[in-house]
Design a protein around this motif. Structure first.
Motif, PDB file in Angstrom:
ATOM      1  N   ASN A  78     -12.257  37.933  10.186  1.00  0.00           N
ATOM      2  CA  ASN A  78     -10.796  37.939  10.095  1.00  0.00           C
ATOM      3  C   ASN A  78     -10.595  38.602   8.639  1.00  0.00           C
ATOM      4  N   PRO A  79      -9.179  38.538   8.469  1.00  0.00           N
ATOM      5  CA  PRO A  79      -8.522  39.313   7.423  1.00  0.00           C
ATOM      6  C   PRO A  79      -9.207  38.849   6.180  1.00  0.00           C
ATOM      7  N   LEU A  80      -9.373  39.784   5.086  1.00  0.00           N
ATOM      8  CA  LEU A  80      -9.800  39.744   3.899  1.00  0.00           C
ATOM      9  C   LEU A  80      -8.739  39.401   2.763  1.00  0.00           C
ATOM     10  N   GLY A  81      -8.993  39.128   1.459  1.00  0.00           N
ATOM     11  CA  GLY A  81      -7.873  38.903   0.652  1.00  0.00           C
ATOM     12  C   GLY A  81      -7.468  40.056   0.013  1.00  0.00           C
ATOM     13  N   LEU A  82      -7.733  41.318   0.549  1.00  0.00           N
ATOM     14  CA  LEU A  82      -6.970  42.723   0.077  1.00  0.00           C
ATOM     15  C   LEU A  82      -7.104  43.852   1.290  1.00  0.00           C
ATOM     16  N   TYR A 116     -11.690  43.055  10.312  1.00  0.00           N
ATOM     17  CA  TYR A 116     -10.759  42.292   9.324  1.00  0.00           C
ATOM     18  C   TYR A 116      -9.542  41.867   9.649  1.00  0.00           C
ATOM     19  N   THR A 117      -9.414  41.517  11.088  1.00  0.00           N
ATOM     20  CA  THR A 117      -8.024  41.192  11.634  1.00  0.00           C
ATOM     21  C   THR A 117      -7.940  40.221  12.370  1.00  0.00           C
ATOM     22  N   CYS A 118      -6.848  39.390  12.482  1.00  0.00           N
ATOM     23  CA  CYS A 118      -6.491  38.045  13.350  1.00  0.00           C
ATOM     24  C   CYS A 118      -6.340  38.420  14.685  1.00  0.00           C
ATOM     25  N   THR A 119      -6.226  39.990  14.870  1.00  0.00           N
ATOM     26  CA  THR A 119      -5.942  40.366  16.525  1.00  0.00           C
ATOM     27  C   THR A 119      -7.112  41.184  16.764  1.00  0.00           C
ATOM     28  N   GLU A 137     -10.071  31.984  14.182  1.00  0.00           N
ATOM     29  CA  GLU A 137      -8.731  32.300  13.943  1.00  0.00           C
ATOM     30  C   GLU A 137      -7.832  31.494  14.753  1.00  0.00           C
ATOM     31  N   SER A 138      -7.027  30.883  14.139  1.00  0.00           N
ATOM     32  CA  SER A 138      -6.318  29.899  15.254  1.00  0.00           C
ATOM     33  C   SER A 138      -5.212  30.700  16.089  1.00  0.00           C
ATOM     34  N   SER A 139      -4.706  31.770  15.491  1.00  0.00           N
ATOM     35  CA  SER A 139      -3.673  32.503  16.298  1.00  0.00           C
ATOM     36  C   SER A 139      -4.408  33.156  17.647  1.00  0.00           C
ATOM     37  N   ALA A 140      -5.620  33.603  17.176  1.00  0.00           N
ATOM     38  CA  ALA A 140      -6.453  34.499  18.055  1.00  0.00           C
ATOM     39  C   ALA A 140      -6.835  33.484  19.285  1.00  0.00           C
TER      40      ALA A 140
END
Ligand code: F3S
Length: 389
Positions: A78-82, A116-119, A137-140
């Motif tokens: 999933n995505p990182l903080g930067l 590093y993505t939610c998609t 990831e909830s959206s995924a």
């Protein structure tokens, strides 16, 4: 829970301590939820990748676990903080970056794909209908279950990681066909495209923990992405069933316990409640991460306009989409930052901004909580209008 002899050996530690720990976690979860067995997964998607959300304890867990565990199925993060390349221009400090780099390194050494993505379904990790997967990831998860027809529960970060290591997950919840049936029918009526995220937001509130059936839901893939993300943010449910306008329903109406017609006024009231005012420090788009089609569409709108420079602007996307449309990215960069690897919720936005406007229903839930922002909803067109002249 029944285990095969090979699974028993994994649990006994014969395949090493990493696989043993992962198996212990899967068995514990299976026992809690009454699973009868484990099922193989074709992929995993692991959340808990931003230093902001997992902190020092999370780093310690990942570094220790990475010494003894490796992913055995395709698994992405999933995505990182930067943004790994543009973190300085985002305003992230070097201390945060150092901690984030340790998380990246731990996931890499376990063999997880650095998406590093939610998609992930837009970046090559796209399951087929009927496949079991373990996504966090909830959206995924809602996109995978509802649009792609794959089967996943909304995993936690550790359980998705355990599934990546073992290659299996406990068979309960949405892995069982009998649990994938809708219990509430919600008639939405016509939803203007810009308000699709709010429709998801409202549907989630009505659905609660019941899978909704949505007749006449004709959306683009990006519309489903925005709708499902918002629905999952305001509910515990990770799937919806829909038929497109004019399509034939395959839903057995006898299992639907409640029928709700959403009055237009409900959507309007939701919009009003999230309307805020027009003073923003940041306009943030791309929750979930923008697809190539969305980047191109925004660039088309902005191409012949000039930046208004009244607030900072973030367009959040994944590396694959960024690379797929260089011309669009060039246009968008005149108006703000096109960021990969991260988003407005899991980055340390609270250290940089106070008031953020977004076109995402999911962001309306998490910006005020995780991001400590005064959050304002505007449609994509309204935001593009506001950032340009
Ligand atoms: Fe993705 Fe961040 Fe939104 S992870 S769904 S852009 S909160």
């Amino acid at each position: 829970m029944y285990l095969t002899s090979k699974e028993e050996r994994t649990l006994a530690g014969e395949e090493g301590p990493g696989r043993q720990k992962a198996m212990e976690l899967l068995v514990a979860i299976g026992d809690i939820y009454g699973a009868k067995r484990l099922v193989p997964v074709s992929s995993a998607q692991v959340s808990g990748a931003s230093f902001k959300t997992i902190g020092d304890a999370g780093i310690k867990f990942l570094e220790d676990f990475s010494k003894e565990a490796k992913a055995t199925v395709r698994a992405s993060v999933n995505p990182l903080g930067l943004d790994m390349r543009r973190w300085r221009s985002m305003g992230v400090d070097s201390g945060f970056r150092t901690k984030q780099a340790r998380i990246v390194s731990a996931y890499s050494s376990m063999g997880l794909e650095p998406l590093y993505t939610c998609t992930p379904y837009l970046s090559g990790n796209r399951p087929r209908a009927g496949q079991h997967i373990a996504w966090a990831e909830s959206s995924a998860t809602v996109f995978a279950n509802s649009v792609l027809g794959a089967m996943t529960n909304r995993e936690g970060g550790p359980s998705a990681l355990a599934a990546a290591v073992v290659g299996k997950t406990a068979e309960y919840g949405l892995h069982l066909r009998e649990n994938r049936l809708p219990r509430v029918r919600i008639d939405l009526g016509d939803v203007p495209p810009g308000l699709v995220p709010l429709a998801g937001y409202v549907v989630g509130r009505i659905a609660g923990n019941r899978i909704p059936y949505l007749p006449g839901l004709s959306l683009t893939p990006d519309g489903h992405k925005a709708f499902g993300a918002a629905m999952a943010a305001t509910s515990a449910v990770s799937m919806y069933v829909y038929t497109e306008r004019g399509g034939r329903s395959r839903v057995d109406s006898t299992i639907v316990e409640e029928r709700v017609s959403l009055p237009e006024s409900e959507l309007a009231a939701c919009r009003e409640s999230l309307a805020g005012d027009d003073s923003w420090d940041l306009v943030a788009m791309g929750c979930p991460h923008c697809s190539p089609a969305e980047l191109r569409s925004m660039a088309r709108y902005l191409k012949d306009r000039r930046p208004s420079n009244e607030q900072d602007v973030w367009f959040c996307t994944c590396r694959k989409a960024y690379a797929a449309c260089p011309d669009a990215v060039r246009v968008l960069k005149r108006f703000g930052k096109v960021l990969c690897d991260t988003c407005m919720v899991v980055s340390p936005i609270e250290k940089m901004y106070r008031r953020t406007a977004s076109d995402s229903g999911k962001a309306m839930v998490y910006l005020p909580t995780l991001g400590r922002q005064r959050a304002t909803f505007r449609t994509t067109d309204q935001l593009l209008e506001a950032i340009s002249r």
